[in-house]
Design a protein around this motif. Structure first.
Motif, PDB file in Angstrom:
ATOM      1  N   GLN A 128       0.869  -1.181   0.000  1.00 18.14           N
ATOM      2  CA  GLN A 128       0.000   0.000   0.000  1.00 18.14           C
ATOM      3  C   GLN A 128       0.906   1.231   0.000  1.00 18.14           C
ATOM      4  OE1 GLN A 128      -3.277  -0.007   2.760  1.00 18.14           O
ATOM      5  NE2 GLN A 128      -3.407  -2.248   2.696  1.00 18.14           N
ATOM      6  N   LEU A 129       0.971   1.868  -1.132  1.00 25.84           N
ATOM      7  CA  LEU A 129       1.900   2.964  -1.367  1.00 25.84           C
ATOM      8  C   LEU A 129       1.824   4.043  -0.298  1.00 25.84           C
ATOM      9  CD1 LEU A 129       4.010   4.159  -3.240  1.00 25.84           C
ATOM     10  CD2 LEU A 129       2.158   5.211  -4.539  1.00 25.84           C
ATOM     11  N   ARG A 130       0.634   4.326   0.223  1.00 31.69           N
ATOM     12  CA  ARG A 130       0.505   5.439   1.178  1.00 31.69           C
ATOM     13  C   ARG A 130       1.277   5.207   2.474  1.00 31.69           C
ATOM     14  NH1 ARG A 130      -4.171   2.598   1.443  1.00 31.69           N
ATOM     15  NH2 ARG A 130      -5.106   2.204   3.473  1.00 31.69           N
ATOM     16  N   TYR A 131       1.687   3.956   2.755  1.00 33.19           N
ATOM     17  CA  TYR A 131       2.474   3.665   3.956  1.00 33.19           C
ATOM     18  C   TYR A 131       3.976   3.574   3.677  1.00 33.19           C
ATOM     19  CZ  TYR A 131      -1.872   2.927   6.415  1.00 33.19           C
ATOM     20  OH  TYR A 131      -3.105   3.120   6.985  1.00 33.19           O
ATOM     21  N   SER A 132       4.381   3.779   2.440  1.00 28.33           N
ATOM     22  CA  SER A 132       5.819   3.786   2.158  1.00 28.33           C
ATOM     23  C   SER A 132       6.410   5.075   2.718  1.00 28.33           C
ATOM     24  CB  SER A 132       6.081   3.682   0.658  1.00 28.33           C
ATOM     25  OG  SER A 132       5.779   4.914   0.013  1.00 28.33           O
ATOM     26  N   ASN A 133       7.654   5.014   3.143  1.00 22.64           N
ATOM     27  CA  ASN A 133       8.296   6.204   3.684  1.00 22.64           C
ATOM     28  C   ASN A 133       8.372   7.322   2.653  1.00 22.64           C
ATOM     29  OD1 ASN A 133       9.244   5.807   6.563  1.00 22.64           O
ATOM     30  ND2 ASN A 133       9.950   3.920   5.627  1.00 22.64           N
ATOM     31  N   SER A 163       6.166   7.952   0.310  1.00 18.53           N
ATOM     32  CA  SER A 163       4.839   8.571   0.271  1.00 18.53           C
ATOM     33  C   SER A 163       4.580   9.401   1.514  1.00 18.53           C
ATOM     34  CB  SER A 163       3.752   7.500   0.129  1.00 18.53           C
ATOM     35  OG  SER A 163       2.474   8.097   0.128  1.00 18.53           O
ATOM     36  N   LEU A 164       5.012   8.919   2.670  1.00 18.94           N
ATOM     37  CA  LEU A 164       4.854   9.701   3.901  1.00 18.94           C
ATOM     38  C   LEU A 164       5.592  11.029   3.785  1.00 18.94           C
ATOM     39  CD1 LEU A 164       5.295   6.867   6.564  1.00 18.94           C
ATOM     40  CD2 LEU A 164       3.152   7.943   5.840  1.00 18.94           C
ATOM     41  N   ASN A 186       3.379  12.982   1.031  1.00 24.52           N
ATOM     42  CA  ASN A 186       1.937  13.176   1.247  1.00 24.52           C
ATOM     43  C   ASN A 186       1.506  13.300   2.699  1.00 24.52           C
ATOM     44  OD1 ASN A 186       1.526  12.866  -1.591  1.00 24.52           O
ATOM     45  ND2 ASN A 186       1.786  10.670  -1.295  1.00 24.52           N
ATOM     46  N   PRO A 233      -1.091   8.990   6.253  1.00 24.20           N
ATOM     47  CA  PRO A 233      -1.976   8.289   5.307  1.00 24.20           C
ATOM     48  C   PRO A 233      -3.439   8.327   5.745  1.00 24.20           C
ATOM     49  CG  PRO A 233      -0.648   6.723   6.546  1.00 24.20           C
ATOM     50  CD  PRO A 233      -0.207   8.096   6.962  1.00 24.20           C
ATOM     51  N   GLU A 234      -4.299   8.523   4.777  1.00 25.34           N
ATOM     52  CA  GLU A 234      -5.737   8.491   5.032  1.00 25.34           C
ATOM     53  C   GLU A 234      -6.166   7.036   5.196  1.00 25.34           C
ATOM     54  OE1 GLU A 234      -7.907  11.056   5.397  1.00 25.34           O
ATOM     55  OE2 GLU A 234      -6.157  12.373   5.279  1.00 25.34           O
ATOM     56  N   VAL A 251      -8.404   3.668   4.961  1.00 24.04           N
ATOM     57  CA  VAL A 251      -9.356   3.131   3.981  1.00 24.04           C
ATOM     58  C   VAL A 251     -10.612   2.726   4.728  1.00 24.04           C
ATOM     59  CG1 VAL A 251      -9.791   1.293   2.339  1.00 24.04           C
ATOM     60  CG2 VAL A 251      -7.541   2.341   2.453  1.00 24.04           C
TER      61      VAL A 251
END
Length: 157
Positions: free
Chosen positions: A139-144, A146-147, A150, A153-154, A156
């Motif tokens: 889940q890309l939003r939890y990659s460092n 992405s953090l 962005n 993370p929102e 789901v």
């Protein structure tokens, strides 16, 4: 070069804290980020810095190269950081012979706790500790990266 299988989980509760045997204060930032590669600097405990290059779009298995960097150079490169500078404390926790790295984020990411398991092979689910929550591997939003770009993370729904 190191080939790794990396699994990432949210953390269900704080029972993992009883098994912590090492803590590392980490400051890391990205110099380049794309879908298939990243370049980051990580400073550990204010004493040593590393440049890490990761290649591949599969977040669970990528090619990784690491090189030491003089602390002074790392400090200068921070001016070129993309997005947020990530501040976290990494806790080393052993369970069933495997090393889990539990990252407790601070600053803008306060409240996020993520556990990573990096192994050369896939660990069966029945050997995972009970304190792990939902798996967020891939889940890309939890990659460092992405953090850094962005923020928090929102969830789901």
């Amino acid at each position: 070069m190191v080939k790794e299988i990396e699994r990432k989980f949210l953390v269900r509760d704080n029972t993992w804290r009883e098994a912590v045997h090492k803590r590392i204060a980490i400051v890391q930032f990205y110099l380049a980020i794309s879908a298939e590669r990243s370049m980051r600097i990580r400073v550990s405990d204010g004493r040593k810095a590393k440049l890490t290059l990761k290649f591949g779009s599969d977040l669970a298995e990528r090619d990784e190269f690491e090189y030491p960097v003089p602390l002074g150079d790392a400090a200068e490169m921070e001016a070129f950081a993309i997005g947020r500078i990530i501040r976290k404390t990494r806790h080393h926790v052993r369970h069933e012979g495997y090393l889990y790295e539990v990252d407790v984020f601070g600053a803008e990411l306060e409240g996020l706790t993520v556990a990573e398991l990096e192994t050369p092979d896939r660990v069966p689910d029945e050997l995972l500790p009970a304190w792990l929550g939902p798996e967020v591997t891939g889940q890309l939003r939890y990659s460092n990266a992405s953090l850094a770009l962005n923020g928090f993370p929102e969830p789901v729904h």
